[in-house]
Design a protein around this motif. Structure first.
Motif, PDB file in Angstrom:
ATOM      1  N   SER A   1     -15.782  55.461 -45.701  1.00  0.00           N
ATOM      2  CA  SER A   1     -16.570  55.527 -46.928  1.00  0.00           C
ATOM      3  C   SER A   1     -16.801  56.960 -47.419  1.00  0.00           C
ATOM      4  O   SER A   1     -17.304  57.165 -48.519  1.00  0.00           O
ATOM      5  CB  SER A   1     -17.929  54.860 -46.714  1.00  0.00           C
ATOM      6  OG  SER A   1     -18.640  55.514 -45.659  1.00  0.00           O
TER       7      SER A   1
ATOM      8  N   SER B   1     -10.121  66.755 -56.681  1.00  0.00           N
ATOM      9  CA  SER B   1     -11.523  67.046 -56.981  1.00  0.00           C
ATOM     10  C   SER B   1     -11.847  68.514 -56.729  1.00  0.00           C
ATOM     11  O   SER B   1     -12.701  69.095 -57.396  1.00  0.00           O
ATOM     12  CB  SER B   1     -12.445  66.156 -56.149  1.00  0.00           C
ATOM     13  OG  SER B   1     -12.200  66.342 -54.758  1.00  0.00           O
TER      14      SER B   1
ATOM     15  N   ASP C   1     -24.242  63.609 -56.978  1.00  0.00           N
ATOM     16  CA  ASP C   1     -23.225  62.564 -56.958  1.00  0.00           C
ATOM     17  C   ASP C   1     -23.218  61.844 -58.308  1.00  0.00           C
ATOM     18  O   ASP C   1     -24.234  61.259 -58.710  1.00  0.00           O
ATOM     19  CB  ASP C   1     -23.536  61.574 -55.833  1.00  0.00           C
ATOM     20  CG  ASP C   1     -22.508  60.456 -55.719  1.00  0.00           C
ATOM     21  OD1 ASP C   1     -21.609  60.378 -56.581  1.00  0.00           O
ATOM     22  OD2 ASP C   1     -22.619  59.662 -54.779  1.00  0.00           O
TER      23      ASP C   1
ATOM     24  N   THR D   1     -21.997  59.095 -59.253  1.00  0.00           N
ATOM     25  CA  THR D   1     -21.918  57.631 -59.215  1.00  0.00           C
ATOM     26  C   THR D   1     -23.103  56.993 -59.931  1.00  0.00           C
ATOM     27  O   THR D   1     -22.963  55.984 -60.627  1.00  0.00           O
ATOM     28  CB  THR D   1     -21.859  57.134 -57.765  1.00  0.00           C
ATOM     29  OG1 THR D   1     -20.806  57.812 -57.076  1.00  0.00           O
ATOM     30  CG2 THR D   1     -21.580  55.634 -57.717  1.00  0.00           C
ATOM     31  N   LEU D   2     -24.285  57.563 -59.740  1.00  0.00           N
ATOM     32  CA  LEU D   2     -25.490  57.089 -60.421  1.00  0.00           C
ATOM     33  C   LEU D   2     -25.996  58.177 -61.362  1.00  0.00           C
ATOM     34  O   LEU D   2     -25.886  59.366 -61.072  1.00  0.00           O
ATOM     35  CB  LEU D   2     -26.588  56.746 -59.410  1.00  0.00           C
ATOM     36  CG  LEU D   2     -26.301  55.626 -58.405  1.00  0.00           C
ATOM     37  CD1 LEU D   2     -27.453  55.517 -57.413  1.00  0.00           C
ATOM     38  CD2 LEU D   2     -26.078  54.297 -59.118  1.00  0.00           C
ATOM     39  N   SER D   3     -26.561  57.746 -62.488  1.00  0.00           N
ATOM     40  CA  SER D   3     -27.164  58.712 -63.406  1.00  0.00           C
ATOM     41  C   SER D   3     -28.495  59.192 -62.842  1.00  0.00           C
ATOM     42  O   SER D   3     -29.075  58.575 -61.933  1.00  0.00           O
ATOM     43  CB  SER D   3     -27.388  58.066 -64.771  1.00  0.00           C
ATOM     44  OG  SER D   3     -28.421  57.088 -64.684  1.00  0.00           O
TER      45      SER D   3
ATOM     46  N   ARG E   1     -31.310  57.241 -60.560  1.00  0.00           N
ATOM     47  CA  ARG E   1     -31.830  57.807 -59.311  1.00  0.00           C
ATOM     48  C   ARG E   1     -33.353  57.905 -59.358  1.00  0.00           C
ATOM     49  O   ARG E   1     -34.030  57.698 -58.345  1.00  0.00           O
ATOM     50  CB  ARG E   1     -31.196  59.167 -59.035  1.00  0.00           C
ATOM     51  CG  ARG E   1     -29.720  59.065 -58.695  1.00  0.00           C
ATOM     52  CD  ARG E   1     -29.155  60.357 -58.126  1.00  0.00           C
ATOM     53  NE  ARG E   1     -27.730  60.183 -57.875  1.00  0.00           N
ATOM     54  CZ  ARG E   1     -27.215  59.578 -56.823  1.00  0.00           C
ATOM     55  NH1 ARG E   1     -28.031  59.100 -55.883  1.00  0.00           N
ATOM     56  NH2 ARG E   1     -25.920  59.448 -56.671  1.00  0.00           N
TER      57      ARG E   1
END
Length: 373
Positions: free
Chosen positions: A13, A108, A296, A298-300, A304
């Motif tokens: 992961s 990246s 990160d 992935t989430l705004s 968060r």
């Protein structure tokens, strides 16, 4: 499809990190670095064709660095890896530069170690390729220590890898180095780039890495005293420190995000209260909570904030809750949305917890509106 021989370490992961070797070595070049990097990354280190466990038939005479980059992408595709961080030494570093120019959407970030955007022209490499095709690798392997390490240092396993490599595949890699020159394309590189030079490297002296650093916008250059050409084997701690900072996100970025979310006044107060006893904890917060989790994409930040408010209510951390109500407003949540989050906590965390949370949030929101007494 036949793939490059490779070794995978670290959680499935975790973000992927591919490590490329130098000419004449196997992925054992990374033995003292990869296990530590695998704590935070899914590390995939690979062998050049005809080196280590990779089939020699993956490369032919007249090969290019682009051909090797294609093999690396095929390996990544087979592992379900779309985008990855990459670090490479010498020829492995050239592969990284090629990817950054020609396939930037796959990278990246990039670290180029003891490498170059060119390898001093075609002549020396064409001569070496002809020598190896004619006489094999025994003679070159005898002189490996002088090319790879400072005086008195050696890694017998790597020298053995050199001696055992397939001569035709090695010569084809020399062909790739002979044809490689990306100097005019360096300004196009947009991925975050780290250059690591060995101060005592005779093969790719620091000037070669400085040339890349001067041309690649926003890049960082690190020179390692006492390091020769195979820096990950000779100076693993120094290389590891540089790579961790580059791939893991420096504390400076975490502090930037921390200030954006919590506000300068809060962070200034926290720093003013810092003591030698708490300094490592403050660095931990900036580096990991803010430098890795809050950065990160992935989430705004709005999402968060909602998650954080819920977690703080669940555990009764109302002082922290007050701070994160302010942060939620900074991240774009309206008072109504904050209220909706707290109302949901009444269902899942309990009415008494939500009652205390509403009291804390109401006080903070009133202060924010300038209506507190």
């Amino acid at each position: 499809m036949t793939l490059l021989n490779h070794r995978i370490e670290g959680p499935a992961s975790a973000p992927p990190l591919l490590l490329g070797p130098s000419l004449g070595t196997s992925y054992a070049l990374w033995d003292k670095v990869a296990p530590e990097l695998s704590v935070t990354h899914r590390v995939v280190r690979w062998d050049l064709p005809g080196h280590g466990g990779s089939p020699a038939g993956l490369i032919e005479a007249g090969a290019t660095v682009g051909d090797l980059a294609g093999l690396v992408l095929a390996l990544a595709d087979s592992l379900g890896v779309e985008r990855f961080a990459y670090a490479g030494v010498s020829l492995g570093g050239a592969v990284g530069l090629h990817l950054a120019v020609h396939r930037p959407e796959r990278l990246s970030s990039l670290a180029v170690i003891c490498s170059s955007a060119h390898f001093n022209g075609r002549g020396p490499w064409e001569e070496r390729a002809a020598l190896v095709r004619r006489e094999g690798l025994a003679g070159l392997a005898d002189g490996a220590d002088a090319r790879w390490f400072t005086s008195g240092f050696t890694v017998p396993e790597l020298v053995r890898d050199h001696r055992d490599a397939d001569p035709d595949a090695y010569a084809a890699c020399c062909d790739a180095l002979a044809a490689f020159d990306l100097r005019d394309r360096l300004p196009e590189i947009a991925v975050p780039t780290l250059l690591v030079a060995g101060r005592d490297d005779p093969a790719t002296p620091p000037a070669h890495l400085r040339e890349i650093a001067d041309a690649v916008p926003g890049s960082t250059l690190v020179e390692l005293p006492g390091a020769s050409h195979l820096a990950p084997a000779q100076c693993p701690e120094a290389v590891l420190t540089a790579l961790r900072a580059h791939f893991g996100g420096p504390a400076g970025r975490g502090m930037e995000v921390r200030r954006e979310v919590l506000g300068d006044q809060h962070v200034d107060r926290a720093q003013a209260r810092q003591t030698p006893f708490t300094a490592r904890f403050q660095d931990f917060i900036s580096r990991y909570a803010w430098g890795e989790i809050w950065t990160d994409p992935t989430l705004s930040r709005r999402e968060r904030s909602m998650i954080t408010l819920t977690a703080l209510v669940a555990h009764g951390h109302y002082d922290e809750l007050a701070m994160h109500v302010r942060a939620a407003r900074r991240n774009g949540l309206t008072p109504e949305e904050i209220g909706a989050v707290l109302l949901q906590t009444a269902v899942y965390c309990g009415v008494p917890a939500a009652n205390s949370a509403f009291a804390t949030a109401q006080r903070v929101l009133a202060e924010e509106d300038g209506t507190a007494g």
